[in-house]
Scaffold this motif. Structure first.
Motif, PDB file in Angstrom:
ATOM      1  N   LEU A 345       0.900  -1.165  -0.010  1.00 51.51           N
ATOM      2  CA  LEU A 345      -0.079  -0.091  -0.025  1.00 51.51           C
ATOM      3  C   LEU A 345       1.001   1.233  -0.216  1.00 51.51           C
ATOM      4  O   LEU A 345       1.705   1.600   0.666  1.00 51.51           O
ATOM      5  N   ALA A 377      -8.899   3.430   0.817  1.00 50.57           N
ATOM      6  CA  ALA A 377      -8.436   1.912   1.078  1.00 50.57           C
ATOM      7  C   ALA A 377      -9.736   0.860   1.169  1.00 50.57           C
ATOM      8  O   ALA A 377     -10.503   1.295   1.868  1.00 50.57           O
ATOM      9  N   ALA A 381      -6.330  -3.063   2.798  1.00 53.22           N
ATOM     10  CA  ALA A 381      -5.692  -2.720   4.218  1.00 53.22           C
ATOM     11  C   ALA A 381      -6.157  -3.077   5.448  1.00 53.22           C
ATOM     12  O   ALA A 381      -5.829  -2.772   6.449  1.00 53.22           O
ATOM     13  N   GLY A 385      -7.301  -0.642   8.497  1.00 58.75           N
ATOM     14  CA  GLY A 385      -7.046   0.429   7.537  1.00 58.75           C
ATOM     15  C   GLY A 385      -8.034   0.890   6.545  1.00 58.75           C
ATOM     16  O   GLY A 385      -7.746   1.708   5.603  1.00 58.75           O
ATOM     17  N   VAL A 390      -4.674   5.924   0.386  1.00 57.10           N
ATOM     18  CA  VAL A 390      -3.691   4.970  -0.444  1.00 57.10           C
ATOM     19  C   VAL A 390      -3.594   5.580  -1.817  1.00 57.10           C
ATOM     20  O   VAL A 390      -4.676   6.125  -2.389  1.00 57.10           O
TER      21      VAL A 390
END
Length: 521
Positions: A345, A377, A381, A385, A390
């Motif tokens: 990422l 994301a 992720a 995340g 990203v």
């Protein structure tokens, strides 16, 4: 004349021009300022004036939550002190007078008199459970539950869904008007003065934009079940302010003139007034003054009063929320992928080491990215995340002359960089997939990736080192690009401009072992 008619007449003659009008003016100014600062967040960022992330900086839930997740008291928490002081003095005054999401909900409230039909207890405590879950996640160094903060929610909805839709509609209207010869000078003026200033140069597109739009519309639709549904039942910032303002000296109280008519309870937008006693829960009251405006006897006053904590959460509920936050983060990390820093990422330039602890998914960095390369994301992720920014190089690249993302981040997840430092910041590395890149023999190869590389000493060179044996036994030297990894900063412009359809022959991933493995493909 009925009691309600008398109350309405009394309202128009005495209170509407006064305190209620002042509250509405405060709400209008607050929403206008919020939208103005949102539109002012552009690349390059403005050199002076109010910070474009002012409202997010003032948010105590963000400041305290991120400080807890990062395990250090960040300097930007000082921005939240005025709002904490306001809550200590007047409880949830911010919710009723300043909060831009609250203003939006008030504008979309379908009508009066629905408050008394909404649930009184039960669901109201959900916001405290969510607040406890946010604290539990922060204890493990994760701020992902802060994506439910109302200011974050509104900013993200604007950045990823409403703002792109507005630009798309305006561009279509502009094209249609210009083609039809309707005020062509006006549309040219819009392009000359708005594009790059308050409107993007190119139409932004974001992954999951329909989901973000759907969540925002669902929030607005819930307002039809009960006015300020979000504020009543779900808002963790409202729960924070209610805790801070538990003993606030400025609160609603009843004077001796009250005759128990119940008109105030029926008109309360938050349903904070008990229809049996006409007393208000200070943890739910947002001091909107509607009860005072409709009272025919002027019995509603504001000042010190006994606390009536009808909707306080139980210890079990708080522990349940705290354990839920701990379990959610723990489960996401035990799964493996979400805890590994090398996922391929590519984060924005300036992303700090504890990025996961600081990023609140507000979408400010997505909005200011001039190429729409920064995207929310998805599951790549992990849960922790989710929706964090990203770089998706096939959709947009990191502009070599842009430093905007670090200057609009409200929590320090992306450090502000000067242009020279940013140009040397390595965020990833490009690698060539020789199975897709077509080599050339005795001809000029495709050199788009090399031409577009912005690094002064090109990170992509054309090499003539690959030899193959032809069917007739002759040797041929093939020309193909080669990545000089020590020069590559991972901006992704090579991947973006690769002329191959679908997946590019040259791709950018994060630095580390994963990139090294992929480099050998």
């Amino acid at each position: 004349m009925s009691r309600g008619a008398v109350a309405r007449g009394h309202t128009r003659s005495r209170w509407r021009p006064g305190a209620v009008a002042l509250r509405r003016f405060s709400q209008a100014v607050s929403l206008a300022l919020f939208l103005g600062l949102f539109l002012a967040a552009v690349s390059p960022p403005p050199a002076s004036g109010l910070p474009v992330d002012l409202f997010l900086r003032l948010d105590p839930l963000l400041g305290l939550g991120v400080s807890l997740a990062a395990h250090q008291l960040a300097a930007y928490v000082l921005w939240a002190l005025p709002l904490l002081l306001l809550a200590a003095l007047a409880g949830r005054l911010f919710c009723g007078w300043i909060c831009p999401l609250g203003v939006t909900l008030d504008v979309l409230t379908p009508g009066k008199g629905r408050a008394s039909r909404a649930p009184v207890v039960g669901p109201r405590r959900a916001k405290y459970v969510l607040l406890a879950a946010t604290a539990g996640a922060a204890l493990l160094g994760s701020s992902w539950l802060l994506l439910f903060d109302p200011l974050v929610l509104l900013t993200r909805s604007l950045a990823t869904a409403l703002y792109p839709l507005f630009n798309l509609a305006l561009t279509a209207l502009q094209g249609a008007g210009y083609d039809a010869g309707l005020a062509p000078d006006l549309w040219l003026w819009v392009d000359a003065n708005w594009r790059g200033a308050v409107l993007p140069v190119a139409q932004p597109y974001y992954r999951m934009a329909p989901l973000f739009l759907g969540l925002f519309l669902a929030l607005m639709a819930a307002n039809w079940m009960a006015p300020r549904y979000w504020c009543r039942y779900l808002c963790p910032l409202g729960a924070t302010l209610a805790f801070v303002g538990r003993w606030a000296p400025l609160r609603r109280r009843l004077g001796p003139a009250c005759n128990g008519c119940g008109l105030c309870a029926r008109e309360c937008a938050m349903g904070a007034i008990d229809p049996q006693t006409n007393q208000a829960d200070p943890g739910e009251c947002i001091l909107c003054l509607r009860c005072r405006a409709v009272c025919p006897r002027g019995a509603v006053e504001y000042g010190p009063a006994p606390a009536l904590a009808r909707h306080d959460p139980s210890r079990r509920q708080l522990l349940f929320g705290l354990a839920g936050g701990l379990a959610a983060v723990g489960a996401s990390r035990v799964g493996g992928a979400a805890a590994v820093p090398d996922l391929g990422l590519v984060r924005p330039p300036g992303a700090v080491a504890d990025f996961a602890a600081r990023c609140v998914r507000c979408g400010q960095c997505l909005k200011v990215c001039p190429t729409s390369g920064l995207q929310p994301a998805l599951w790549e992720a992990g849960l922790e995340g989710l929706w964090s920014p990203v770089l998706v190089s096939r959709q947009g690249f990191c502009d070599f002359s842009c430093t905007a993302c670090g200057h609009v981040c409200p929590t320090g997840a992306i450090a502000p960089l000067d242009l020279e430092t940013k140009r040397q910041k390595v965020i990833g590395v490009a690698y060539l997939d020789e199975r897709r890149c077509l080599p050339y023999a005795d001809a000029t190869p495709c050199i788009v990736c090399q031409e577009m590389c912005p690094v002064p000493d090109k990170a992509i060179v054309i090499a003539e080192t690959v030899e193959v044996t032809k069917a007739n036994g002759e040797q041929a030297v093939l020309k193909r690009p080669r990545v000089e990894r020590e020069r590559c900063i991972g901006c992704g412009i090579c991947e973006y401009y690769c002329p191959l359809p679908n997946e590019a022959a040259i791709r950018v991933v994060a630095t580390g072992p994963l990139a090294q493995r992929q480099q050998r493909i």
